[in-house]
Design a protein around this motif. Structure first.
Motif, PDB file in Angstrom:
ATOM      1  N   ASN A  21      91.120  22.456  17.122  1.00  0.00           N
ATOM      2  CA  ASN A  21      89.748  22.986  17.120  1.00  0.00           C
ATOM      3  C   ASN A  21      88.736  21.869  16.900  1.00  0.00           C
ATOM      4  O   ASN A  21      87.690  21.839  17.541  1.00  0.00           O
ATOM      5  CB  ASN A  21      89.569  24.054  16.038  1.00  0.00           C
ATOM      6  CG  ASN A  21      90.321  25.324  16.361  1.00  0.00           C
ATOM      7  OD1 ASN A  21      90.575  25.629  17.526  1.00  0.00           O
ATOM      8  ND2 ASN A  21      90.688  26.069  15.336  1.00  0.00           N
ATOM      9  N   THR A  24      88.624  19.619  20.011  1.00  0.00           N
ATOM     10  CA  THR A  24      87.903  20.280  21.102  1.00  0.00           C
ATOM     11  C   THR A  24      86.408  20.227  20.854  1.00  0.00           C
ATOM     12  O   THR A  24      85.631  19.883  21.754  1.00  0.00           O
ATOM     13  CB  THR A  24      88.358  21.753  21.234  1.00  0.00           C
ATOM     14  OG1 THR A  24      89.766  21.767  21.473  1.00  0.00           O
ATOM     15  CG2 THR A  24      87.632  22.453  22.354  1.00  0.00           C
ATOM     16  N   LYS A  25      86.001  20.538  19.635  1.00  0.00           N
ATOM     17  CA  LYS A  25      84.584  20.490  19.275  1.00  0.00           C
ATOM     18  C   LYS A  25      84.048  19.065  19.405  1.00  0.00           C
ATOM     19  O   LYS A  25      82.965  18.839  19.941  1.00  0.00           O
ATOM     20  CB  LYS A  25      84.402  20.997  17.844  1.00  0.00           C
ATOM     21  CG  LYS A  25      82.988  21.243  17.440  1.00  0.00           C
ATOM     22  CD  LYS A  25      82.945  21.875  16.055  1.00  0.00           C
ATOM     23  CE  LYS A  25      81.537  22.096  15.605  1.00  0.00           C
ATOM     24  NZ  LYS A  25      81.480  22.651  14.251  1.00  0.00           N
ATOM     25  N   ASN A  28      83.678  18.123  23.069  1.00  0.00           N
ATOM     26  CA  ASN A  28      82.488  18.751  23.660  1.00  0.00           C
ATOM     27  C   ASN A  28      81.211  18.046  23.219  1.00  0.00           C
ATOM     28  O   ASN A  28      80.308  17.832  24.028  1.00  0.00           O
ATOM     29  CB  ASN A  28      82.424  20.236  23.290  1.00  0.00           C
ATOM     30  CG  ASN A  28      83.518  21.038  23.969  1.00  0.00           C
ATOM     31  OD1 ASN A  28      84.090  20.615  24.969  1.00  0.00           O
ATOM     32  ND2 ASN A  28      83.831  22.196  23.409  1.00  0.00           N
ATOM     33  N   THR A  29      81.134  17.688  21.944  1.00  0.00           N
ATOM     34  CA  THR A  29      79.956  16.976  21.432  1.00  0.00           C
ATOM     35  C   THR A  29      79.835  15.621  22.104  1.00  0.00           C
ATOM     36  O   THR A  29      78.747  15.218  22.525  1.00  0.00           O
ATOM     37  CB  THR A  29      80.045  16.807  19.904  1.00  0.00           C
ATOM     38  OG1 THR A  29      80.138  18.098  19.304  1.00  0.00           O
ATOM     39  CG2 THR A  29      78.828  16.090  19.359  1.00  0.00           C
ATOM     40  N   ASP A 184      82.513  17.127  10.713  1.00  0.00           N
ATOM     41  CA  ASP A 184      83.707  17.853  11.161  1.00  0.00           C
ATOM     42  C   ASP A 184      84.968  16.998  11.047  1.00  0.00           C
ATOM     43  O   ASP A 184      86.031  17.487  10.695  1.00  0.00           O
ATOM     44  CB  ASP A 184      83.552  18.342  12.595  1.00  0.00           C
ATOM     45  CG  ASP A 184      82.522  19.451  12.735  1.00  0.00           C
ATOM     46  OD1 ASP A 184      82.120  20.026  11.699  1.00  0.00           O
ATOM     47  OD2 ASP A 184      82.103  19.725  13.879  1.00  0.00           O
TER      48      ASP A 184
END
Length: 188
Positions: A21, A24-25, A28-29, A184
């Protein structure tokens, strides 16, 4: 076969793979940031091409300050393009085989480079760009009609303000994305 002591010595050095997760985040960022960089590079290239065309058009000018100002503006944009390309190359797809420590370090390096570009290079280059523009003003005054000179001079002020506000907004947006990404990544 390794002994139990050898295995237990290497155990603390091992880090888990990053959570899917989070990766993936993060991916994308980073893709958003890279997309923004590509747009920036495209805008800078178009601007540089316009300035180069104008330079070629005015190449017969016997105004050394004008020529120096135009070359300064072109040079500043070329430096900024080079910085953006260098930074963009750092945003390659992330190798999924990296462990969490390597992954975090890679993103920390990216974050530091972007901060350096935003906090050091951008203000310096923007200042030099406007110095170059101010160097053009005496020649504009000499060769343009009073109306066009006033128009050029006066319109440059809101354009400069709009540029600064837009650049500051984009930098703030990217810094927030980088800060979120960094937060994150500290979770694992």
């Amino acid at each position: 076969m390794k002994t139990f002591e050898e295995i237990t010595k290497t155990w603390p050095d091992q880090k888990a793979q990053p959570d899917s997760n989070i990766t993936t985040k993060a991916t994308n960022t980073l893709a958003q940031i890279k997309r923004g960089q590509h747009i920036t590079i495209a805008v800078l290239i178009v601007t540089a091409l316009i300035l180069v065309a104008y330079f070629i058009y005015t190449a017969t000018s016997n105004e050394p300050v004008f020529t120096a100002g135009l070359l300064l503006m072109i040079g500043v944009i070329a430096v900024r393009i080079a910085l953006e390309i260098k930074s963009s190359k750092q945003f390659k797809p992330i190798d999924p085989s990296l462990n969490a420590k390597q992954y975090t370090q890679l993103n920390e390096d990216r974050h530091q480079l972007r901060l350096q570009i935003h906090q050091i290079w951008t203000p310096v280059l923007l200042t030099l760009y406007w110095v170059g523009f101010v160097m053009l003003i005496p020649t504009f005054k000499k060769y343009l009609s009073d109306f066009w000179f006033q128009y050029t001079w006066i319109s440059s002020i809101p354009i400069a303000i709009a540029m600064i506000v837009f650049i500051a907004y984009q930098i703030k947006k990217e810094k927030q994305m980088l800060k979120t990404l960094q937060r994150d990544l500290k979770e694992f």
